[in-house]
Design an enzyme around this catalytic site. Structure first.
Site, mmCIF file in Angstrom:
data_model
loop_
_atom_site.group_PDB
_atom_site.id
_atom_site.type_symbol
_atom_site.label_atom_id
_atom_site.label_comp_id
_atom_site.label_asym_id
_atom_site.label_seq_id
_atom_site.Cartn_x
_atom_site.Cartn_y
_atom_site.Cartn_z
ATOM 1 N N TRP A 1 -44.395 10.932 -21.735
ATOM 2 C CA TRP A 1 -44.331 12.347 -21.367
ATOM 3 C C TRP A 1 -44.435 13.233 -22.605
ATOM 4 O O TRP A 1 -45.061 14.291 -22.577
ATOM 5 C CB TRP A 1 -43.013 12.641 -20.639
ATOM 6 N N HIS A 2 -43.845 12.780 -23.708
ATOM 7 C CA HIS A 2 -43.836 13.597 -24.911
ATOM 8 C C HIS A 2 -45.212 13.696 -25.557
ATOM 9 O O HIS A 2 -45.501 14.700 -26.225
ATOM 10 C CB HIS A 2 -42.832 13.040 -25.915
ATOM 11 N N GLY A 3 -46.040 12.697 -25.397
ATOM 12 C CA GLY A 3 -47.354 12.795 -26.011
ATOM 13 C C GLY A 3 -48.220 11.586 -25.754
ATOM 14 O O GLY A 3 -47.723 10.492 -25.468
#
Length: 458
Positions: free
Chosen positions: A319-321
């Site tokens: 989700w973060h990257g």
């Protein structure tokens, strides 16, 4: 629009003044228009992406409520696919194409082309917030919103639009419909929260960023070796906490001024005694989102508990990257949560558990901060024989002293409720702190358009 910009310092008082001046029935219009303007200050055309998902989820919510049986699940699937599809195209397409091309290269097959796309700012945040709405309607926890304007405002509300907190419909939509009178104490409390957020961001985070960023920027060239690698690694958790929680404080404060309460997103995670406790204090709106909508859906604690934990944290990393460094970061946190549970270390207190947790969090953040795996491994190599340069101009003794005082103040605040504790101080001490905060921002703050909030990229 950045919170730490002259543009916002004009935008906020103008919007807030108009908000209290307008009759209640027009306030949602003002906030919606202002929120659209706020978002379009980045890349104007990307507002169309939000409008696309808003329309789909608005009608999906109504149809889900009106339907029965399998059709409800099908409509929910349409909503989720639309939201995740947009996220996948803009954030993950090139990531997966790179891995596919690596495999194709081994077979000699022709390569797939990359798309030249710019990631819409805050896409992961408002995607998850939109998904919360349709899931809550599907579960029967919230009635479908018939007023398109209020639903659009739920997704676009400017204080938390680009970096959270990721809200639930039952917490905020009814607040848009409630008339909030001007309340002096509430306004002052909101401004205090904003001021503390600006201090965290401009004074602590951005000054530490000058040191940390210089170190990571010079990893592959060797230029970063003039900076102490251990110090850079130790400072990044403080930098990212002040950067992200600073944004959250500004968002919560700006919203509180208007009488709209957003959920608390941080609970002093730097003083955690286990990785499990860290995630009960860090980015609460995201961790509770994954708990409620993914972990429990997988079975929670009832079956395959540790598998579910790993799935959640691997997903959280992604989700973060779109980078394997984030996946590894998530995997480390998942593994330590499982290990702490197996060894019954979750409830331990004291200096040793605190120190161990701080070290694990700091080392895991190396993967989070690195742009690729080779950079991360080089940082670990540098830490074996760190170069000690305590006179680096990017990190003055003055900033280190202010950071130390900040951490001491954070620890004091962590033992009590922030605003009541602050308001309960004797007047000379309280106003002395206010003036010290203002002077620190003026004389020690780093100002400039390049100091974007870290979590805007997600």
């Amino acid at each position: 629009m950045l919170f730490n910009s002259i543009q916002f310092l004009i935008f906020f008082p103008v919007v807030t003044t108009l908000y209290f001046a307008l009759p209640q029935r027009f306030r949602w219009v003002l906030l919606l228009v202002a929120s659209c303007y706020f978002y379009m200050a980045f890349i104007p055309v990307y507002i169309l992406i939000l409008l696309f998902t808003i329309l789909i989820d608005y009608f999906a919510g109504i149809l889900i409520e009106q339907s029965v049986g399998k059709r409800r699940k099908q409509l929910l699937a349409v909503s989720i696919v639309a939201n995740v599809g947009v996220l996948a195209v803009f954030k993950y397409y090139n990531f997966f194409i790179g891995d596919i091309n690596a495999v194709l290269g081994l077979t000699g097959a022709s390569q797939l082309s990359y798309w030249n796309l710019i990631l819409p700012i805050g896409l992961s945040f408002h995607t998850f917030q939109a998904m919360s709405y349709t899931i809550e309607v599907y579960r029967g926890n919230y009635p479908a919103e018939r007023h398109l304007g209020y639903y659009a405002l739920y997704v676009l509300y400017y204080p938390q639009l680009v970096a959270g907190p990721i809200e639930r419909p039952q917490n905020v939509i009814h607040q848009f419909k409630t008339k909030h009178e001007f309340d002096y104490q509430r306004v002052v409390d909101g401004l205090k929260l904003m001021a503390y957020g600006f201090f965290k961001k401009i004074v602590i985070a951005d000054n530490l960023a000058a040191y940390v960023d210089s170190y990571y920027a010079g990893i592959h060239t060797g230029a970063g070796l003039e900076i102490n690698s251990l110090v850079a690694v130790a400072l990044f958790p403080i930098q990212i906490y002040c950067d992200f929680s600073g944004y959250s404080d500004i968002a919560l404060g700006a919203s509180r001024v208007m009488g709209i309460e957003l959920m608390k997103n941080f609970n002093f995670p730097l003083f955690s005694h286990s990785v499990t406790e860290y995630w009960r204090r860090w980015h609460l709106s995201l961790s509770t989102w994954f708990r409620d909508y993914l972990y429990f859906s997988l079975g929670g604690n009832k079956k395959h508990r540790y598998r579910n934990v790993m799935i959640v944290f691997l997903t959280s990393g992604l989700w973060h990257g779109a980078n394997w460094t984030y996946v590894i970061w998530g995997a480390i946190h998942g593994c330590f949560q499982i290990l702490e549970d197996l060894l019954n270390l979750r409830q331990n207190k004291g200096f040793i558990p605190f120190l161990g947790t701080t070290i694990v969090i700091s080392l895991a953040f190396i993967f989070f901060r690195s742009t690729d795996l080779s950079m991360a491994f080089q940082v670990f190599a540098n830490m074996v024989s760190p170069h000690f340069d305590w006179h680096n101009p990017l990190l003055s003794k003055k900033i280190m002293l202010v950071t130390a005082l900040f951490l001491a103040g954070e620890y004091w605040l962590s033992q009590r409720d922030y605003l009541p504790a602050l308001n309960g101080l004797r007047k000379p001490l309280r106003y002395g702190l206010y003036y010290a905060l203002i002077l620190a921002v003026i004389f020690l703050g780093r100002f400039g358009t390049g100091n974007q909030f870290i979590y805007f990229q997600f």
